[in-house]
Design a protein around this motif. Structure first.
Motif, PDB file in Angstrom:
ATOM      1  N   ARG A 135      -3.332 -13.368  -2.653  1.00 48.26           N
ATOM      2  CA  ARG A 135      -3.883 -13.979  -4.306  1.00 48.26           C
ATOM      3  C   ARG A 135      -3.744 -12.826  -5.564  1.00 48.26           C
ATOM      4  NH1 ARG A 135      -4.696 -18.437  -7.022  1.00 48.26           N
ATOM      5  NH2 ARG A 135      -4.492 -19.387  -4.971  1.00 48.26           N
ATOM      6  N   ILE A 136      -3.038 -12.842  -5.684  1.00 52.32           N
ATOM      7  CA  ILE A 136      -2.937 -11.664  -6.997  1.00 52.32           C
ATOM      8  C   ILE A 136      -4.162 -12.837  -8.103  1.00 52.32           C
ATOM      9  CG2 ILE A 136      -1.825  -9.865  -8.663  1.00 52.32           C
ATOM     10  CD1 ILE A 136       0.716  -9.683  -6.207  1.00 52.32           C
ATOM     11  N   ARG A 152      -1.971 -15.809  -8.667  1.00 51.20           N
ATOM     12  CA  ARG A 152      -0.996 -16.687  -7.749  1.00 51.20           C
ATOM     13  C   ARG A 152      -0.750 -16.093  -6.578  1.00 51.20           C
ATOM     14  NH1 ARG A 152       5.807 -16.649  -9.724  1.00 51.20           N
ATOM     15  NH2 ARG A 152       6.119 -18.077  -7.509  1.00 51.20           N
ATOM     16  N   ARG A 153      -0.648 -17.178  -5.753  1.00 51.41           N
ATOM     17  CA  ARG A 153      -0.493 -16.838  -4.379  1.00 51.41           C
ATOM     18  C   ARG A 153       0.462 -16.039  -3.436  1.00 51.41           C
ATOM     19  NH1 ARG A 153      -2.424 -21.765   0.112  1.00 51.41           N
ATOM     20  NH2 ARG A 153      -1.818 -20.120   1.773  1.00 51.41           N
ATOM     21  N   VAL A 154       0.762 -15.971  -3.076  1.00 46.85           N
ATOM     22  CA  VAL A 154       1.556 -14.862  -2.247  1.00 46.85           C
ATOM     23  C   VAL A 154       1.917 -15.248  -0.636  1.00 46.85           C
ATOM     24  CG1 VAL A 154       2.870 -13.697  -4.378  1.00 46.85           C
ATOM     25  CG2 VAL A 154       1.078 -12.700  -2.577  1.00 46.85           C
ATOM     26  N   ALA A 155       3.171 -15.184  -0.189  1.00 43.34           N
ATOM     27  CA  ALA A 155       2.871 -14.821   1.140  1.00 43.34           C
ATOM     28  C   ALA A 155       3.818 -14.636   2.337  1.00 43.34           C
ATOM     29  CB  ALA A 155       3.137 -16.732   1.823  1.00 43.34           C
ATOM     30  N   HIS A 156       3.784 -13.979   3.046  1.00 39.42           N
ATOM     31  CA  HIS A 156       4.677 -13.211   4.087  1.00 39.42           C
ATOM     32  C   HIS A 156       4.889 -14.143   5.877  1.00 39.42           C
ATOM     33  CE1 HIS A 156       7.694 -10.510   5.916  1.00 39.42           C
ATOM     34  NE2 HIS A 156       6.139  -9.899   7.227  1.00 39.42           N
ATOM     35  N   VAL A 157       5.605 -14.259   6.344  1.00 42.29           N
ATOM     36  CA  VAL A 157       5.792 -14.630   7.503  1.00 42.29           C
ATOM     37  C   VAL A 157       5.876 -13.758   8.793  1.00 42.29           C
ATOM     38  CG1 VAL A 157       6.167 -16.425   9.483  1.00 42.29           C
ATOM     39  CG2 VAL A 157       5.917 -17.094   7.036  1.00 42.29           C
TER      40      VAL A 157
END
Length: 310
Positions: A113-114, A144-149
């Protein structure tokens, strides 16, 4: 981009001249600049330098005071990206980053989360075990939420950090991926080659050679197609990492002239082209039978008959 810093000076004279210059990460230095302070005591002055960049740039700035006493500030790092409608977040904007990891079978989802003051485009990086694995830019309005898998074929453990380019980084979050249940079918390719045509004595054995290539470790089932007839399934195991190849072979034995065809079929996968070879048996040269030598019959011995001359 404008760089600014505060210079604090303790003066002992009624008028003090302060000289300074900017140091840059590319090794260059600005020209020597100066300002004057009047009066005694501790005084603080803000100095600025504006830089223009024509391409994506990363670096640092520092200020070096030359007089009345030499001193150099710490380095301030920055990052600039050109050609986009977003700007890299740089101080004095307030910002923060948080990260947490959801672990699953053979994968881990890095959630972040930024948070910033106001709204603007923000560039960020995902760092895993000290290496940047992904980067992107998003428009953030407050947070804002960000993600990486992360997907892996093997057990994997480490830590993840979400870094705002030109801003702060999150604390580390540690994770462990357990991949005992991973057993996918690797992507497979297959090829085959035949021995050259044989001309000679028989019986003889000829060997076909096949190459099976896989994208990663796992088991591959295959079978030989011999003259159009499928054989039983066989299996080979690929234990290494990344693309790898294994060689398989099949023999054909014959005691008479003929031809043989072979191909390789991969279970739920491709089938190779058909390879063909021939055998021409050469008849053995018969050993000649020796002719018997003629038998010589001895002539009868002469005999004397008593007569007048005896």
């Amino acid at each position: 981009m404008t760089f600014s810093t505060s210079v604090k000076v303790k003066t002992v004279a009624s008028k003090t001249k302060v000289t300074y210059r900017w140091l840059r990460g590319d090794g260059s230095k600005s020209s020597v600049k100066s300002f004057a302070l009047k009066g005694k005591g501790t005084k603080s002055v803000t100095v600025k330098e504006t830089g223009t960049f024509k391409r994506d740039t990363k670096g640092w700035q520092a200020i070096q005071v030359l007089s009345p006493r030499a001193a150099t500030s710490g380095k301030k790092y920055f990052s600039v990206s050109c050609g986009n409608d977003w700007t890299v977040l740089n101080p004095p904007h307030k910002s923060s980053a948080q990260v947490w990891v959801d672990e699953d079978n053979c994968r881990a989802t890095l959630n972040g989360r930024i948070s910033i003051s106001g709204s603007r485009w923000v560039r960020y990086q995902w760092i895993v075990n000290g290496r940047v694995v992904d980067s992107d830019a998003v428009y953030v309005k407050g947070s804002r939420r960000v993600a990486h898998v992360i997907r892996t074929h093997d057990d994997f453990r480490g830590w993840a950090v979400l870094k705002i380019v030109g801003g702060p980084s999150s604390s580390r979050d540690y994770f462990k991926i357990d991949c005992r249940d991973w057993n996918p079918s690797p992507r497979v390719s297959v090829s085959i080659s035949a021995p050259s045509t044989y001309y000679g004595s028989c019986p003889v054995a000829r060997t076909f050679t096949g190459t099976i290539s896989a994208s990663h470790r796992g088991d591959v089932k295959y079978r030989w197609i011999r003259n159009g007839v499928a054989g039983g399934w066989e299996s080979i195991h690929f234990s290494g990492y990344g693309s790898q190849s294994r060689t398989v072979s099949d023999s054909w034995s014959t005691s008479a002239s003929g031809e043989a065809k072979r191909s390789i079929e991969v279970y739920n996968g491709p089938t190779s082209a058909t390879a063909e070879t021939k055998v021409i048996c050469k008849s053995a040269t018969p050993t000649p039978t020796p002719k018997p030598l003629p038998v010589q019959t001895p002539e009868p011995a002469a005999s004397l008959t008593p007569g007048n001359n005896w």
